[in-house]
Scaffold this motif. Sequence first.
Motif, PDB file in Angstrom:
ATOM      1  N   LEU A 143      25.025  88.897  67.720  1.00 25.25           N
ATOM      2  CA  LEU A 143      26.330  89.228  67.159  1.00 25.25           C
ATOM      3  C   LEU A 143      26.384  90.706  66.787  1.00 25.25           C
ATOM      4  CD1 LEU A 143      29.139  88.459  66.084  1.00 25.25           C
ATOM      5  CD2 LEU A 143      28.006  87.799  63.931  1.00 25.25           C
ATOM      6  N   ASP A 144      25.321  91.231  66.207  1.00 26.73           N
ATOM      7  CA  ASP A 144      25.273  92.661  65.868  1.00 26.73           C
ATOM      8  C   ASP A 144      25.460  93.528  67.108  1.00 26.73           C
ATOM      9  OD1 ASP A 144      24.871  92.050  63.193  1.00 26.73           O
ATOM     10  OD2 ASP A 144      22.696  92.420  63.258  1.00 26.73           O
ATOM     11  N   GLU A 145      24.865  93.110  68.238  1.00 33.07           N
ATOM     12  CA  GLU A 145      25.035  93.859  69.485  1.00 33.07           C
ATOM     13  C   GLU A 145      26.495  93.841  69.920  1.00 33.07           C
ATOM     14  OE1 GLU A 145      22.367  92.394  72.495  1.00 33.07           O
ATOM     15  OE2 GLU A 145      20.598  92.797  71.277  1.00 33.07           O
ATOM     16  N   ALA A 146      27.136  92.703  69.751  1.00 31.45           N
ATOM     17  CA  ALA A 146      28.553  92.590  70.129  1.00 31.45           C
ATOM     18  C   ALA A 146      29.421  93.461  69.233  1.00 31.45           C
ATOM     19  CB  ALA A 146      29.002  91.128  70.052  1.00 31.45           C
ATOM     20  N   VAL A 147      29.184  93.414  67.946  1.00 33.76           N
ATOM     21  CA  VAL A 147      29.964  94.201  66.986  1.00 33.76           C
ATOM     22  C   VAL A 147      29.797  95.696  67.275  1.00 33.76           C
ATOM     23  CG1 VAL A 147      30.164  94.834  64.541  1.00 33.76           C
ATOM     24  CG2 VAL A 147      29.994  92.421  65.197  1.00 33.76           C
ATOM     25  N   ALA A 148      28.589  96.113  67.638  1.00 33.13           N
ATOM     26  CA  ALA A 148      28.307  97.528  67.904  1.00 33.13           C
ATOM     27  C   ALA A 148      29.108  98.094  69.073  1.00 33.13           C
ATOM     28  CB  ALA A 148      26.812  97.728  68.149  1.00 33.13           C
ATOM     29  N   THR A 149      29.627  97.241  69.940  1.00 34.38           N
ATOM     30  CA  THR A 149      30.431  97.729  71.066  1.00 34.38           C
ATOM     31  C   THR A 149      31.793  98.232  70.608  1.00 34.38           C
ATOM     32  OG1 THR A 149      31.497  95.605  71.551  1.00 34.38           O
ATOM     33  CG2 THR A 149      29.373  96.059  72.652  1.00 34.38           C
TER      34      THR A 149
END
Length: 175
Positions: free
Chosen positions: A127-133
């Motif tokens: 989820l953190d990777e997704a938010v970082a986009t």
Amino acid sequence: TKATTIVTPCGGCSKTLKHDYPAYARKLGKPFTATVRHFSEVYVDLLRQGRIKPTVPVEKTVTFHDPCHVGRSQGLFDEPREILAAIPGIKLIEMPRCRESSRCCGAGGGVKANYPQMAAAIARERLDEAVATGADTLVTMCPFCQGSFSQAIKESGASTGLSGLEELLLASLAQ
């Protein structure tokens, strides 16, 4: 039932039905002649044939999570992206780890049932990777991934939305 085609929204089910059941049937000396298709394959065919035409803009910036059993197990990487590209108003921002390099959501392989804390940590990391986009919505095509991410969003308080790809496609078809 003598069905000639089996269609499923679940990546694990389509993977099992495509790859494992024919082998089991052969071992048992039974026929298994049905074609098995994941929803993404059916939707892409319908789009290509012009049988469905997304026309209603869905104004979202999205990132797509490749489910393990849809992507790596069946090689269905282009199909979800082709569907997203057909939806007016959708802007796709890929996560650094996507397609064959996509990370697990934590829900598969019995991990969530047997190691819930580890599964939750895996889901939060993805989820953190997704938010970082910078995308406003995390999109996937797996009910297990959706459940895993839904819990991670709730527990973390992340402001990102979550959507199934089918939901976005349907919104683009409705008036």
